[in-house]
Design a protein around this motif. Sequence first.
Motif, PDB file in Angstrom:
ATOM      1  N   ALA A  77       0.830  -1.207   0.000  1.00 16.30           N
ATOM      2  CA  ALA A  77       0.000   0.000   0.000  1.00 16.30           C
ATOM      3  C   ALA A  77       0.863   1.254   0.000  1.00 16.30           C
ATOM      4  O   ALA A  77       0.527   2.251  -0.664  1.00 16.30           O
ATOM      5  CB  ALA A  77      -0.925  -0.003   1.212  1.00 16.30           C
ATOM      6  N   ILE A  78       1.988   1.222   0.735  1.00  9.66           N
ATOM      7  CA  ILE A  78       2.897   2.361   0.778  1.00  9.66           C
ATOM      8  C   ILE A  78       3.556   2.546  -0.590  1.00  9.66           C
ATOM      9  O   ILE A  78       3.641   3.676  -1.120  1.00  9.66           O
ATOM     10  CB  ILE A  78       3.982   2.157   1.860  1.00  9.66           C
ATOM     11  CG1 ILE A  78       3.351   2.145   3.257  1.00  9.66           C
ATOM     12  CG2 ILE A  78       5.046   3.243   1.748  1.00  9.66           C
ATOM     13  CD1 ILE A  78       2.942   3.490   3.783  1.00  9.66           C
ATOM     14  N   LYS A  79       4.020   1.452  -1.166  1.00  9.76           N
ATOM     15  CA  LYS A  79       4.655   1.528  -2.479  1.00  9.76           C
ATOM     16  C   LYS A  79       3.693   2.093  -3.522  1.00  9.76           C
ATOM     17  O   LYS A  79       4.072   2.941  -4.345  1.00  9.76           O
ATOM     18  CB  LYS A  79       5.147   0.139  -2.908  1.00  9.76           C
ATOM     19  CG  LYS A  79       6.295  -0.405  -2.081  1.00  9.76           C
ATOM     20  CD  LYS A  79       6.721  -1.773  -2.587  1.00  9.76           C
ATOM     21  CE  LYS A  79       7.907  -2.313  -1.806  1.00  9.76           C
ATOM     22  NZ  LYS A  79       8.318  -3.663  -2.291  1.00  9.76           N
ATOM     23  N   PHE A  80       2.456   1.620  -3.496  1.00  9.40           N
ATOM     24  CA  PHE A  80       1.477   2.101  -4.470  1.00  9.40           C
ATOM     25  C   PHE A  80       1.167   3.577  -4.222  1.00  9.40           C
ATOM     26  O   PHE A  80       1.045   4.360  -5.167  1.00  9.40           O
ATOM     27  CB  PHE A  80       0.192   1.270  -4.389  1.00  9.40           C
ATOM     28  CG  PHE A  80      -0.778   1.561  -5.492  1.00  9.40           C
ATOM     29  CD1 PHE A  80      -0.638   0.962  -6.737  1.00  9.40           C
ATOM     30  CD2 PHE A  80      -1.833   2.446  -5.307  1.00  9.40           C
ATOM     31  CE1 PHE A  80      -1.526   1.246  -7.774  1.00  9.40           C
ATOM     32  CE2 PHE A  80      -2.735   2.727  -6.321  1.00  9.40           C
ATOM     33  CZ  PHE A  80      -2.579   2.126  -7.566  1.00  9.40           C
ATOM     34  N   ALA A  81       1.032   3.955  -2.947  1.00 12.02           N
ATOM     35  CA  ALA A  81       0.736   5.351  -2.609  1.00 12.02           C
ATOM     36  C   ALA A  81       1.807   6.280  -3.162  1.00 12.02           C
ATOM     37  O   ALA A  81       1.500   7.340  -3.738  1.00 12.02           O
ATOM     38  CB  ALA A  81       0.626   5.503  -1.096  1.00 12.02           C
ATOM     39  N   ARG A  82       3.060   5.898  -3.009  1.00  9.99           N
ATOM     40  CA  ARG A  82       4.151   6.745  -3.516  1.00  9.99           C
ATOM     41  C   ARG A  82       4.155   6.797  -5.041  1.00  9.99           C
ATOM     42  O   ARG A  82       4.545   7.806  -5.638  1.00  9.99           O
ATOM     43  CB  ARG A  82       5.492   6.233  -3.002  1.00  9.99           C
ATOM     44  CG  ARG A  82       5.659   6.379  -1.487  1.00  9.99           C
ATOM     45  CD  ARG A  82       7.111   6.195  -1.072  1.00  9.99           C
ATOM     46  NE  ARG A  82       7.268   6.279   0.377  1.00  9.99           N
ATOM     47  CZ  ARG A  82       7.249   7.402   1.077  1.00  9.99           C
ATOM     48  NH1 ARG A  82       7.080   8.562   0.437  1.00  9.99           N
ATOM     49  NH2 ARG A  82       7.403   7.394   2.391  1.00  9.99           N
ATOM     50  N   SER A  83       3.677   5.734  -5.671  1.00 14.15           N
ATOM     51  CA  SER A  83       3.666   5.707  -7.141  1.00 14.15           C
ATOM     52  C   SER A  83       2.572   6.584  -7.734  1.00 14.15           C
ATOM     53  O   SER A  83       2.692   7.037  -8.872  1.00 14.15           O
ATOM     54  CB  SER A  83       3.499   4.264  -7.635  1.00 14.15           C
ATOM     55  OG  SER A  83       2.166   3.795  -7.449  1.00 14.15           O
ATOM     56  N   VAL A  84       1.500   6.826  -6.980  1.00  9.99           N
ATOM     57  CA  VAL A  84       0.391   7.619  -7.517  1.00  9.99           C
ATOM     58  C   VAL A  84       0.329   9.027  -6.944  1.00  9.99           C
ATOM     59  O   VAL A  84      -0.414   9.868  -7.447  1.00  9.99           O
ATOM     60  CB  VAL A  84      -0.960   6.905  -7.284  1.00  9.99           C
ATOM     61  CG1 VAL A  84      -1.009   5.592  -8.064  1.00  9.99           C
ATOM     62  CG2 VAL A  84      -1.236   6.676  -5.803  1.00  9.99           C
ATOM     63  N   ASN A  85       1.097   9.287  -5.862  1.00  9.08           N
ATOM     64  CA  ASN A  85       1.113  10.624  -5.268  1.00  9.08           C
ATOM     65  C   ASN A  85       2.533  11.004  -4.863  1.00  9.08           C
ATOM     66  O   ASN A  85       3.017  10.577  -3.811  1.00  9.08           O
ATOM     67  CB  ASN A  85       0.186  10.699  -4.057  1.00  9.08           C
ATOM     68  CG  ASN A  85       0.146  12.109  -3.467  1.00  9.08           C
ATOM     69  OD1 ASN A  85       0.614  13.069  -4.084  1.00  9.08           O
ATOM     70  ND2 ASN A  85      -0.413  12.231  -2.276  1.00  9.08           N
ATOM     71  N   PRO A  86       3.209  11.815  -5.685  1.00  6.07           N
ATOM     72  CA  PRO A  86       4.577  12.232  -5.360  1.00  6.07           C
ATOM     73  C   PRO A  86       4.672  13.007  -4.047  1.00  6.07           C
ATOM     74  O   PRO A  86       5.757  13.114  -3.472  1.00  6.07           O
ATOM     75  CB  PRO A  86       4.962  13.115  -6.554  1.00  6.07           C
ATOM     76  CG  PRO A  86       4.051  12.696  -7.664  1.00  6.07           C
ATOM     77  CD  PRO A  86       2.769  12.321  -6.984  1.00  6.07           C
ATOM     78  N   GLU A  87       3.538  13.528  -3.575  1.00  2.99           N
ATOM     79  CA  GLU A  87       3.525  14.301  -2.337  1.00  2.99           C
ATOM     80  C   GLU A  87       2.986  13.481  -1.158  1.00  2.99           C
ATOM     81  O   GLU A  87       2.432  14.016  -0.207  1.00  2.99           O
ATOM     82  CB  GLU A  87       2.683  15.569  -2.517  1.00  2.99           C
ATOM     83  CG  GLU A  87       3.200  16.495  -3.619  1.00  2.99           C
ATOM     84  CD  GLU A  87       2.332  17.717  -3.804  1.00  2.99           C
ATOM     85  OE1 GLU A  87       1.287  17.818  -3.112  1.00  2.99           O
ATOM     86  OE2 GLU A  87       2.681  18.570  -4.627  1.00  2.99           O
ATOM     87  N   PHE A  88       3.182  12.178  -1.225  1.00  2.00           N
ATOM     88  CA  PHE A  88       2.638  11.293  -0.201  1.00  2.00           C
ATOM     89  C   PHE A  88       3.190  11.597   1.191  1.00  2.00           C
ATOM     90  O   PHE A  88       2.493  11.412   2.194  1.00  2.00           O
ATOM     91  CB  PHE A  88       2.909   9.831  -0.566  1.00  2.00           C
ATOM     92  CG  PHE A  88       2.394   8.842   0.426  1.00  2.00           C
ATOM     93  CD1 PHE A  88       1.035   8.724   0.689  1.00  2.00           C
ATOM     94  CD2 PHE A  88       3.271   8.021   1.128  1.00  2.00           C
ATOM     95  CE1 PHE A  88       0.549   7.810   1.623  1.00  2.00           C
ATOM     96  CE2 PHE A  88       2.804   7.104   2.062  1.00  2.00           C
ATOM     97  CZ  PHE A  88       1.439   7.002   2.305  1.00  2.00           C
TER      98      PHE A  88
END
Length: 238
Positions: free
Chosen positions: A219-230
């Motif tokens: 979930a963290i990996k995907f979050a960073r892939s779709v939101n550069p400002e995670f």
Amino acid sequence: MRLAALLLLGATIPLAACNTAEEAPTEEAGHTHGEGGHTHDVDAVAEGDIKDAELVAATDISPEYLQLATNVEVIPSLEAAVKSPATVMTHEGLFGPLLFAEETRAFFIELQPGMFLAEHPHPIGSIVYTVRGKWVLASEGKRQVMEAGSLFRFGDGMPTGWEAPFNEPALLLIVKPKGDSTDYKVFNEGIKDMQQTVEADRQKGGAYYYDVLEEDHPAIKFARSVNPEFDSVLAQID
């Protein structure tokens, strides 16, 4: 399929079939649709018998709605319902009731930035429409970014989860069978029970936000892939 078949069938009926001894029914007072069949009576209610619509004020368990006619209710503004006193904040999102029909109910969930809910089965399936914002739908290890205007459904017993890796809340409209939640009072009590259960689980280590996940969690990996400002989302988590 039934409607398509009827249309195709209608397209192949010879014109001569219309020249029968019986006259076609008049449509002056109404018309009937083949799917289920219903008639619109233009003068069903005399002008003098029309009653004013009634605006029903919001309460601590129900949103404001307009009683337009018998068994016809209108939510004038979904955004106003989000701000009503009937909402309940939980670690799974802000919940609020909308309307109850004979067999179905509608409610909303507003996901807050940083929320995470692992896949889990739901006894009763739902249809979910994204009103605003973006979020992530998870199921069978797969993830899909859902944006305003998107619609999905899941079946009875199907495990799904949701994640909120973006910087703004996401508002979801849910329509599903009533189940045990038959009215505003029961819905409110059920959400408050869930609120306490979830809080107790969080205190025991249950994951409801990204900040408790390992950095290599999918979930963290995907979050960073779709939101550069995670990282700014992580900073918002209390």
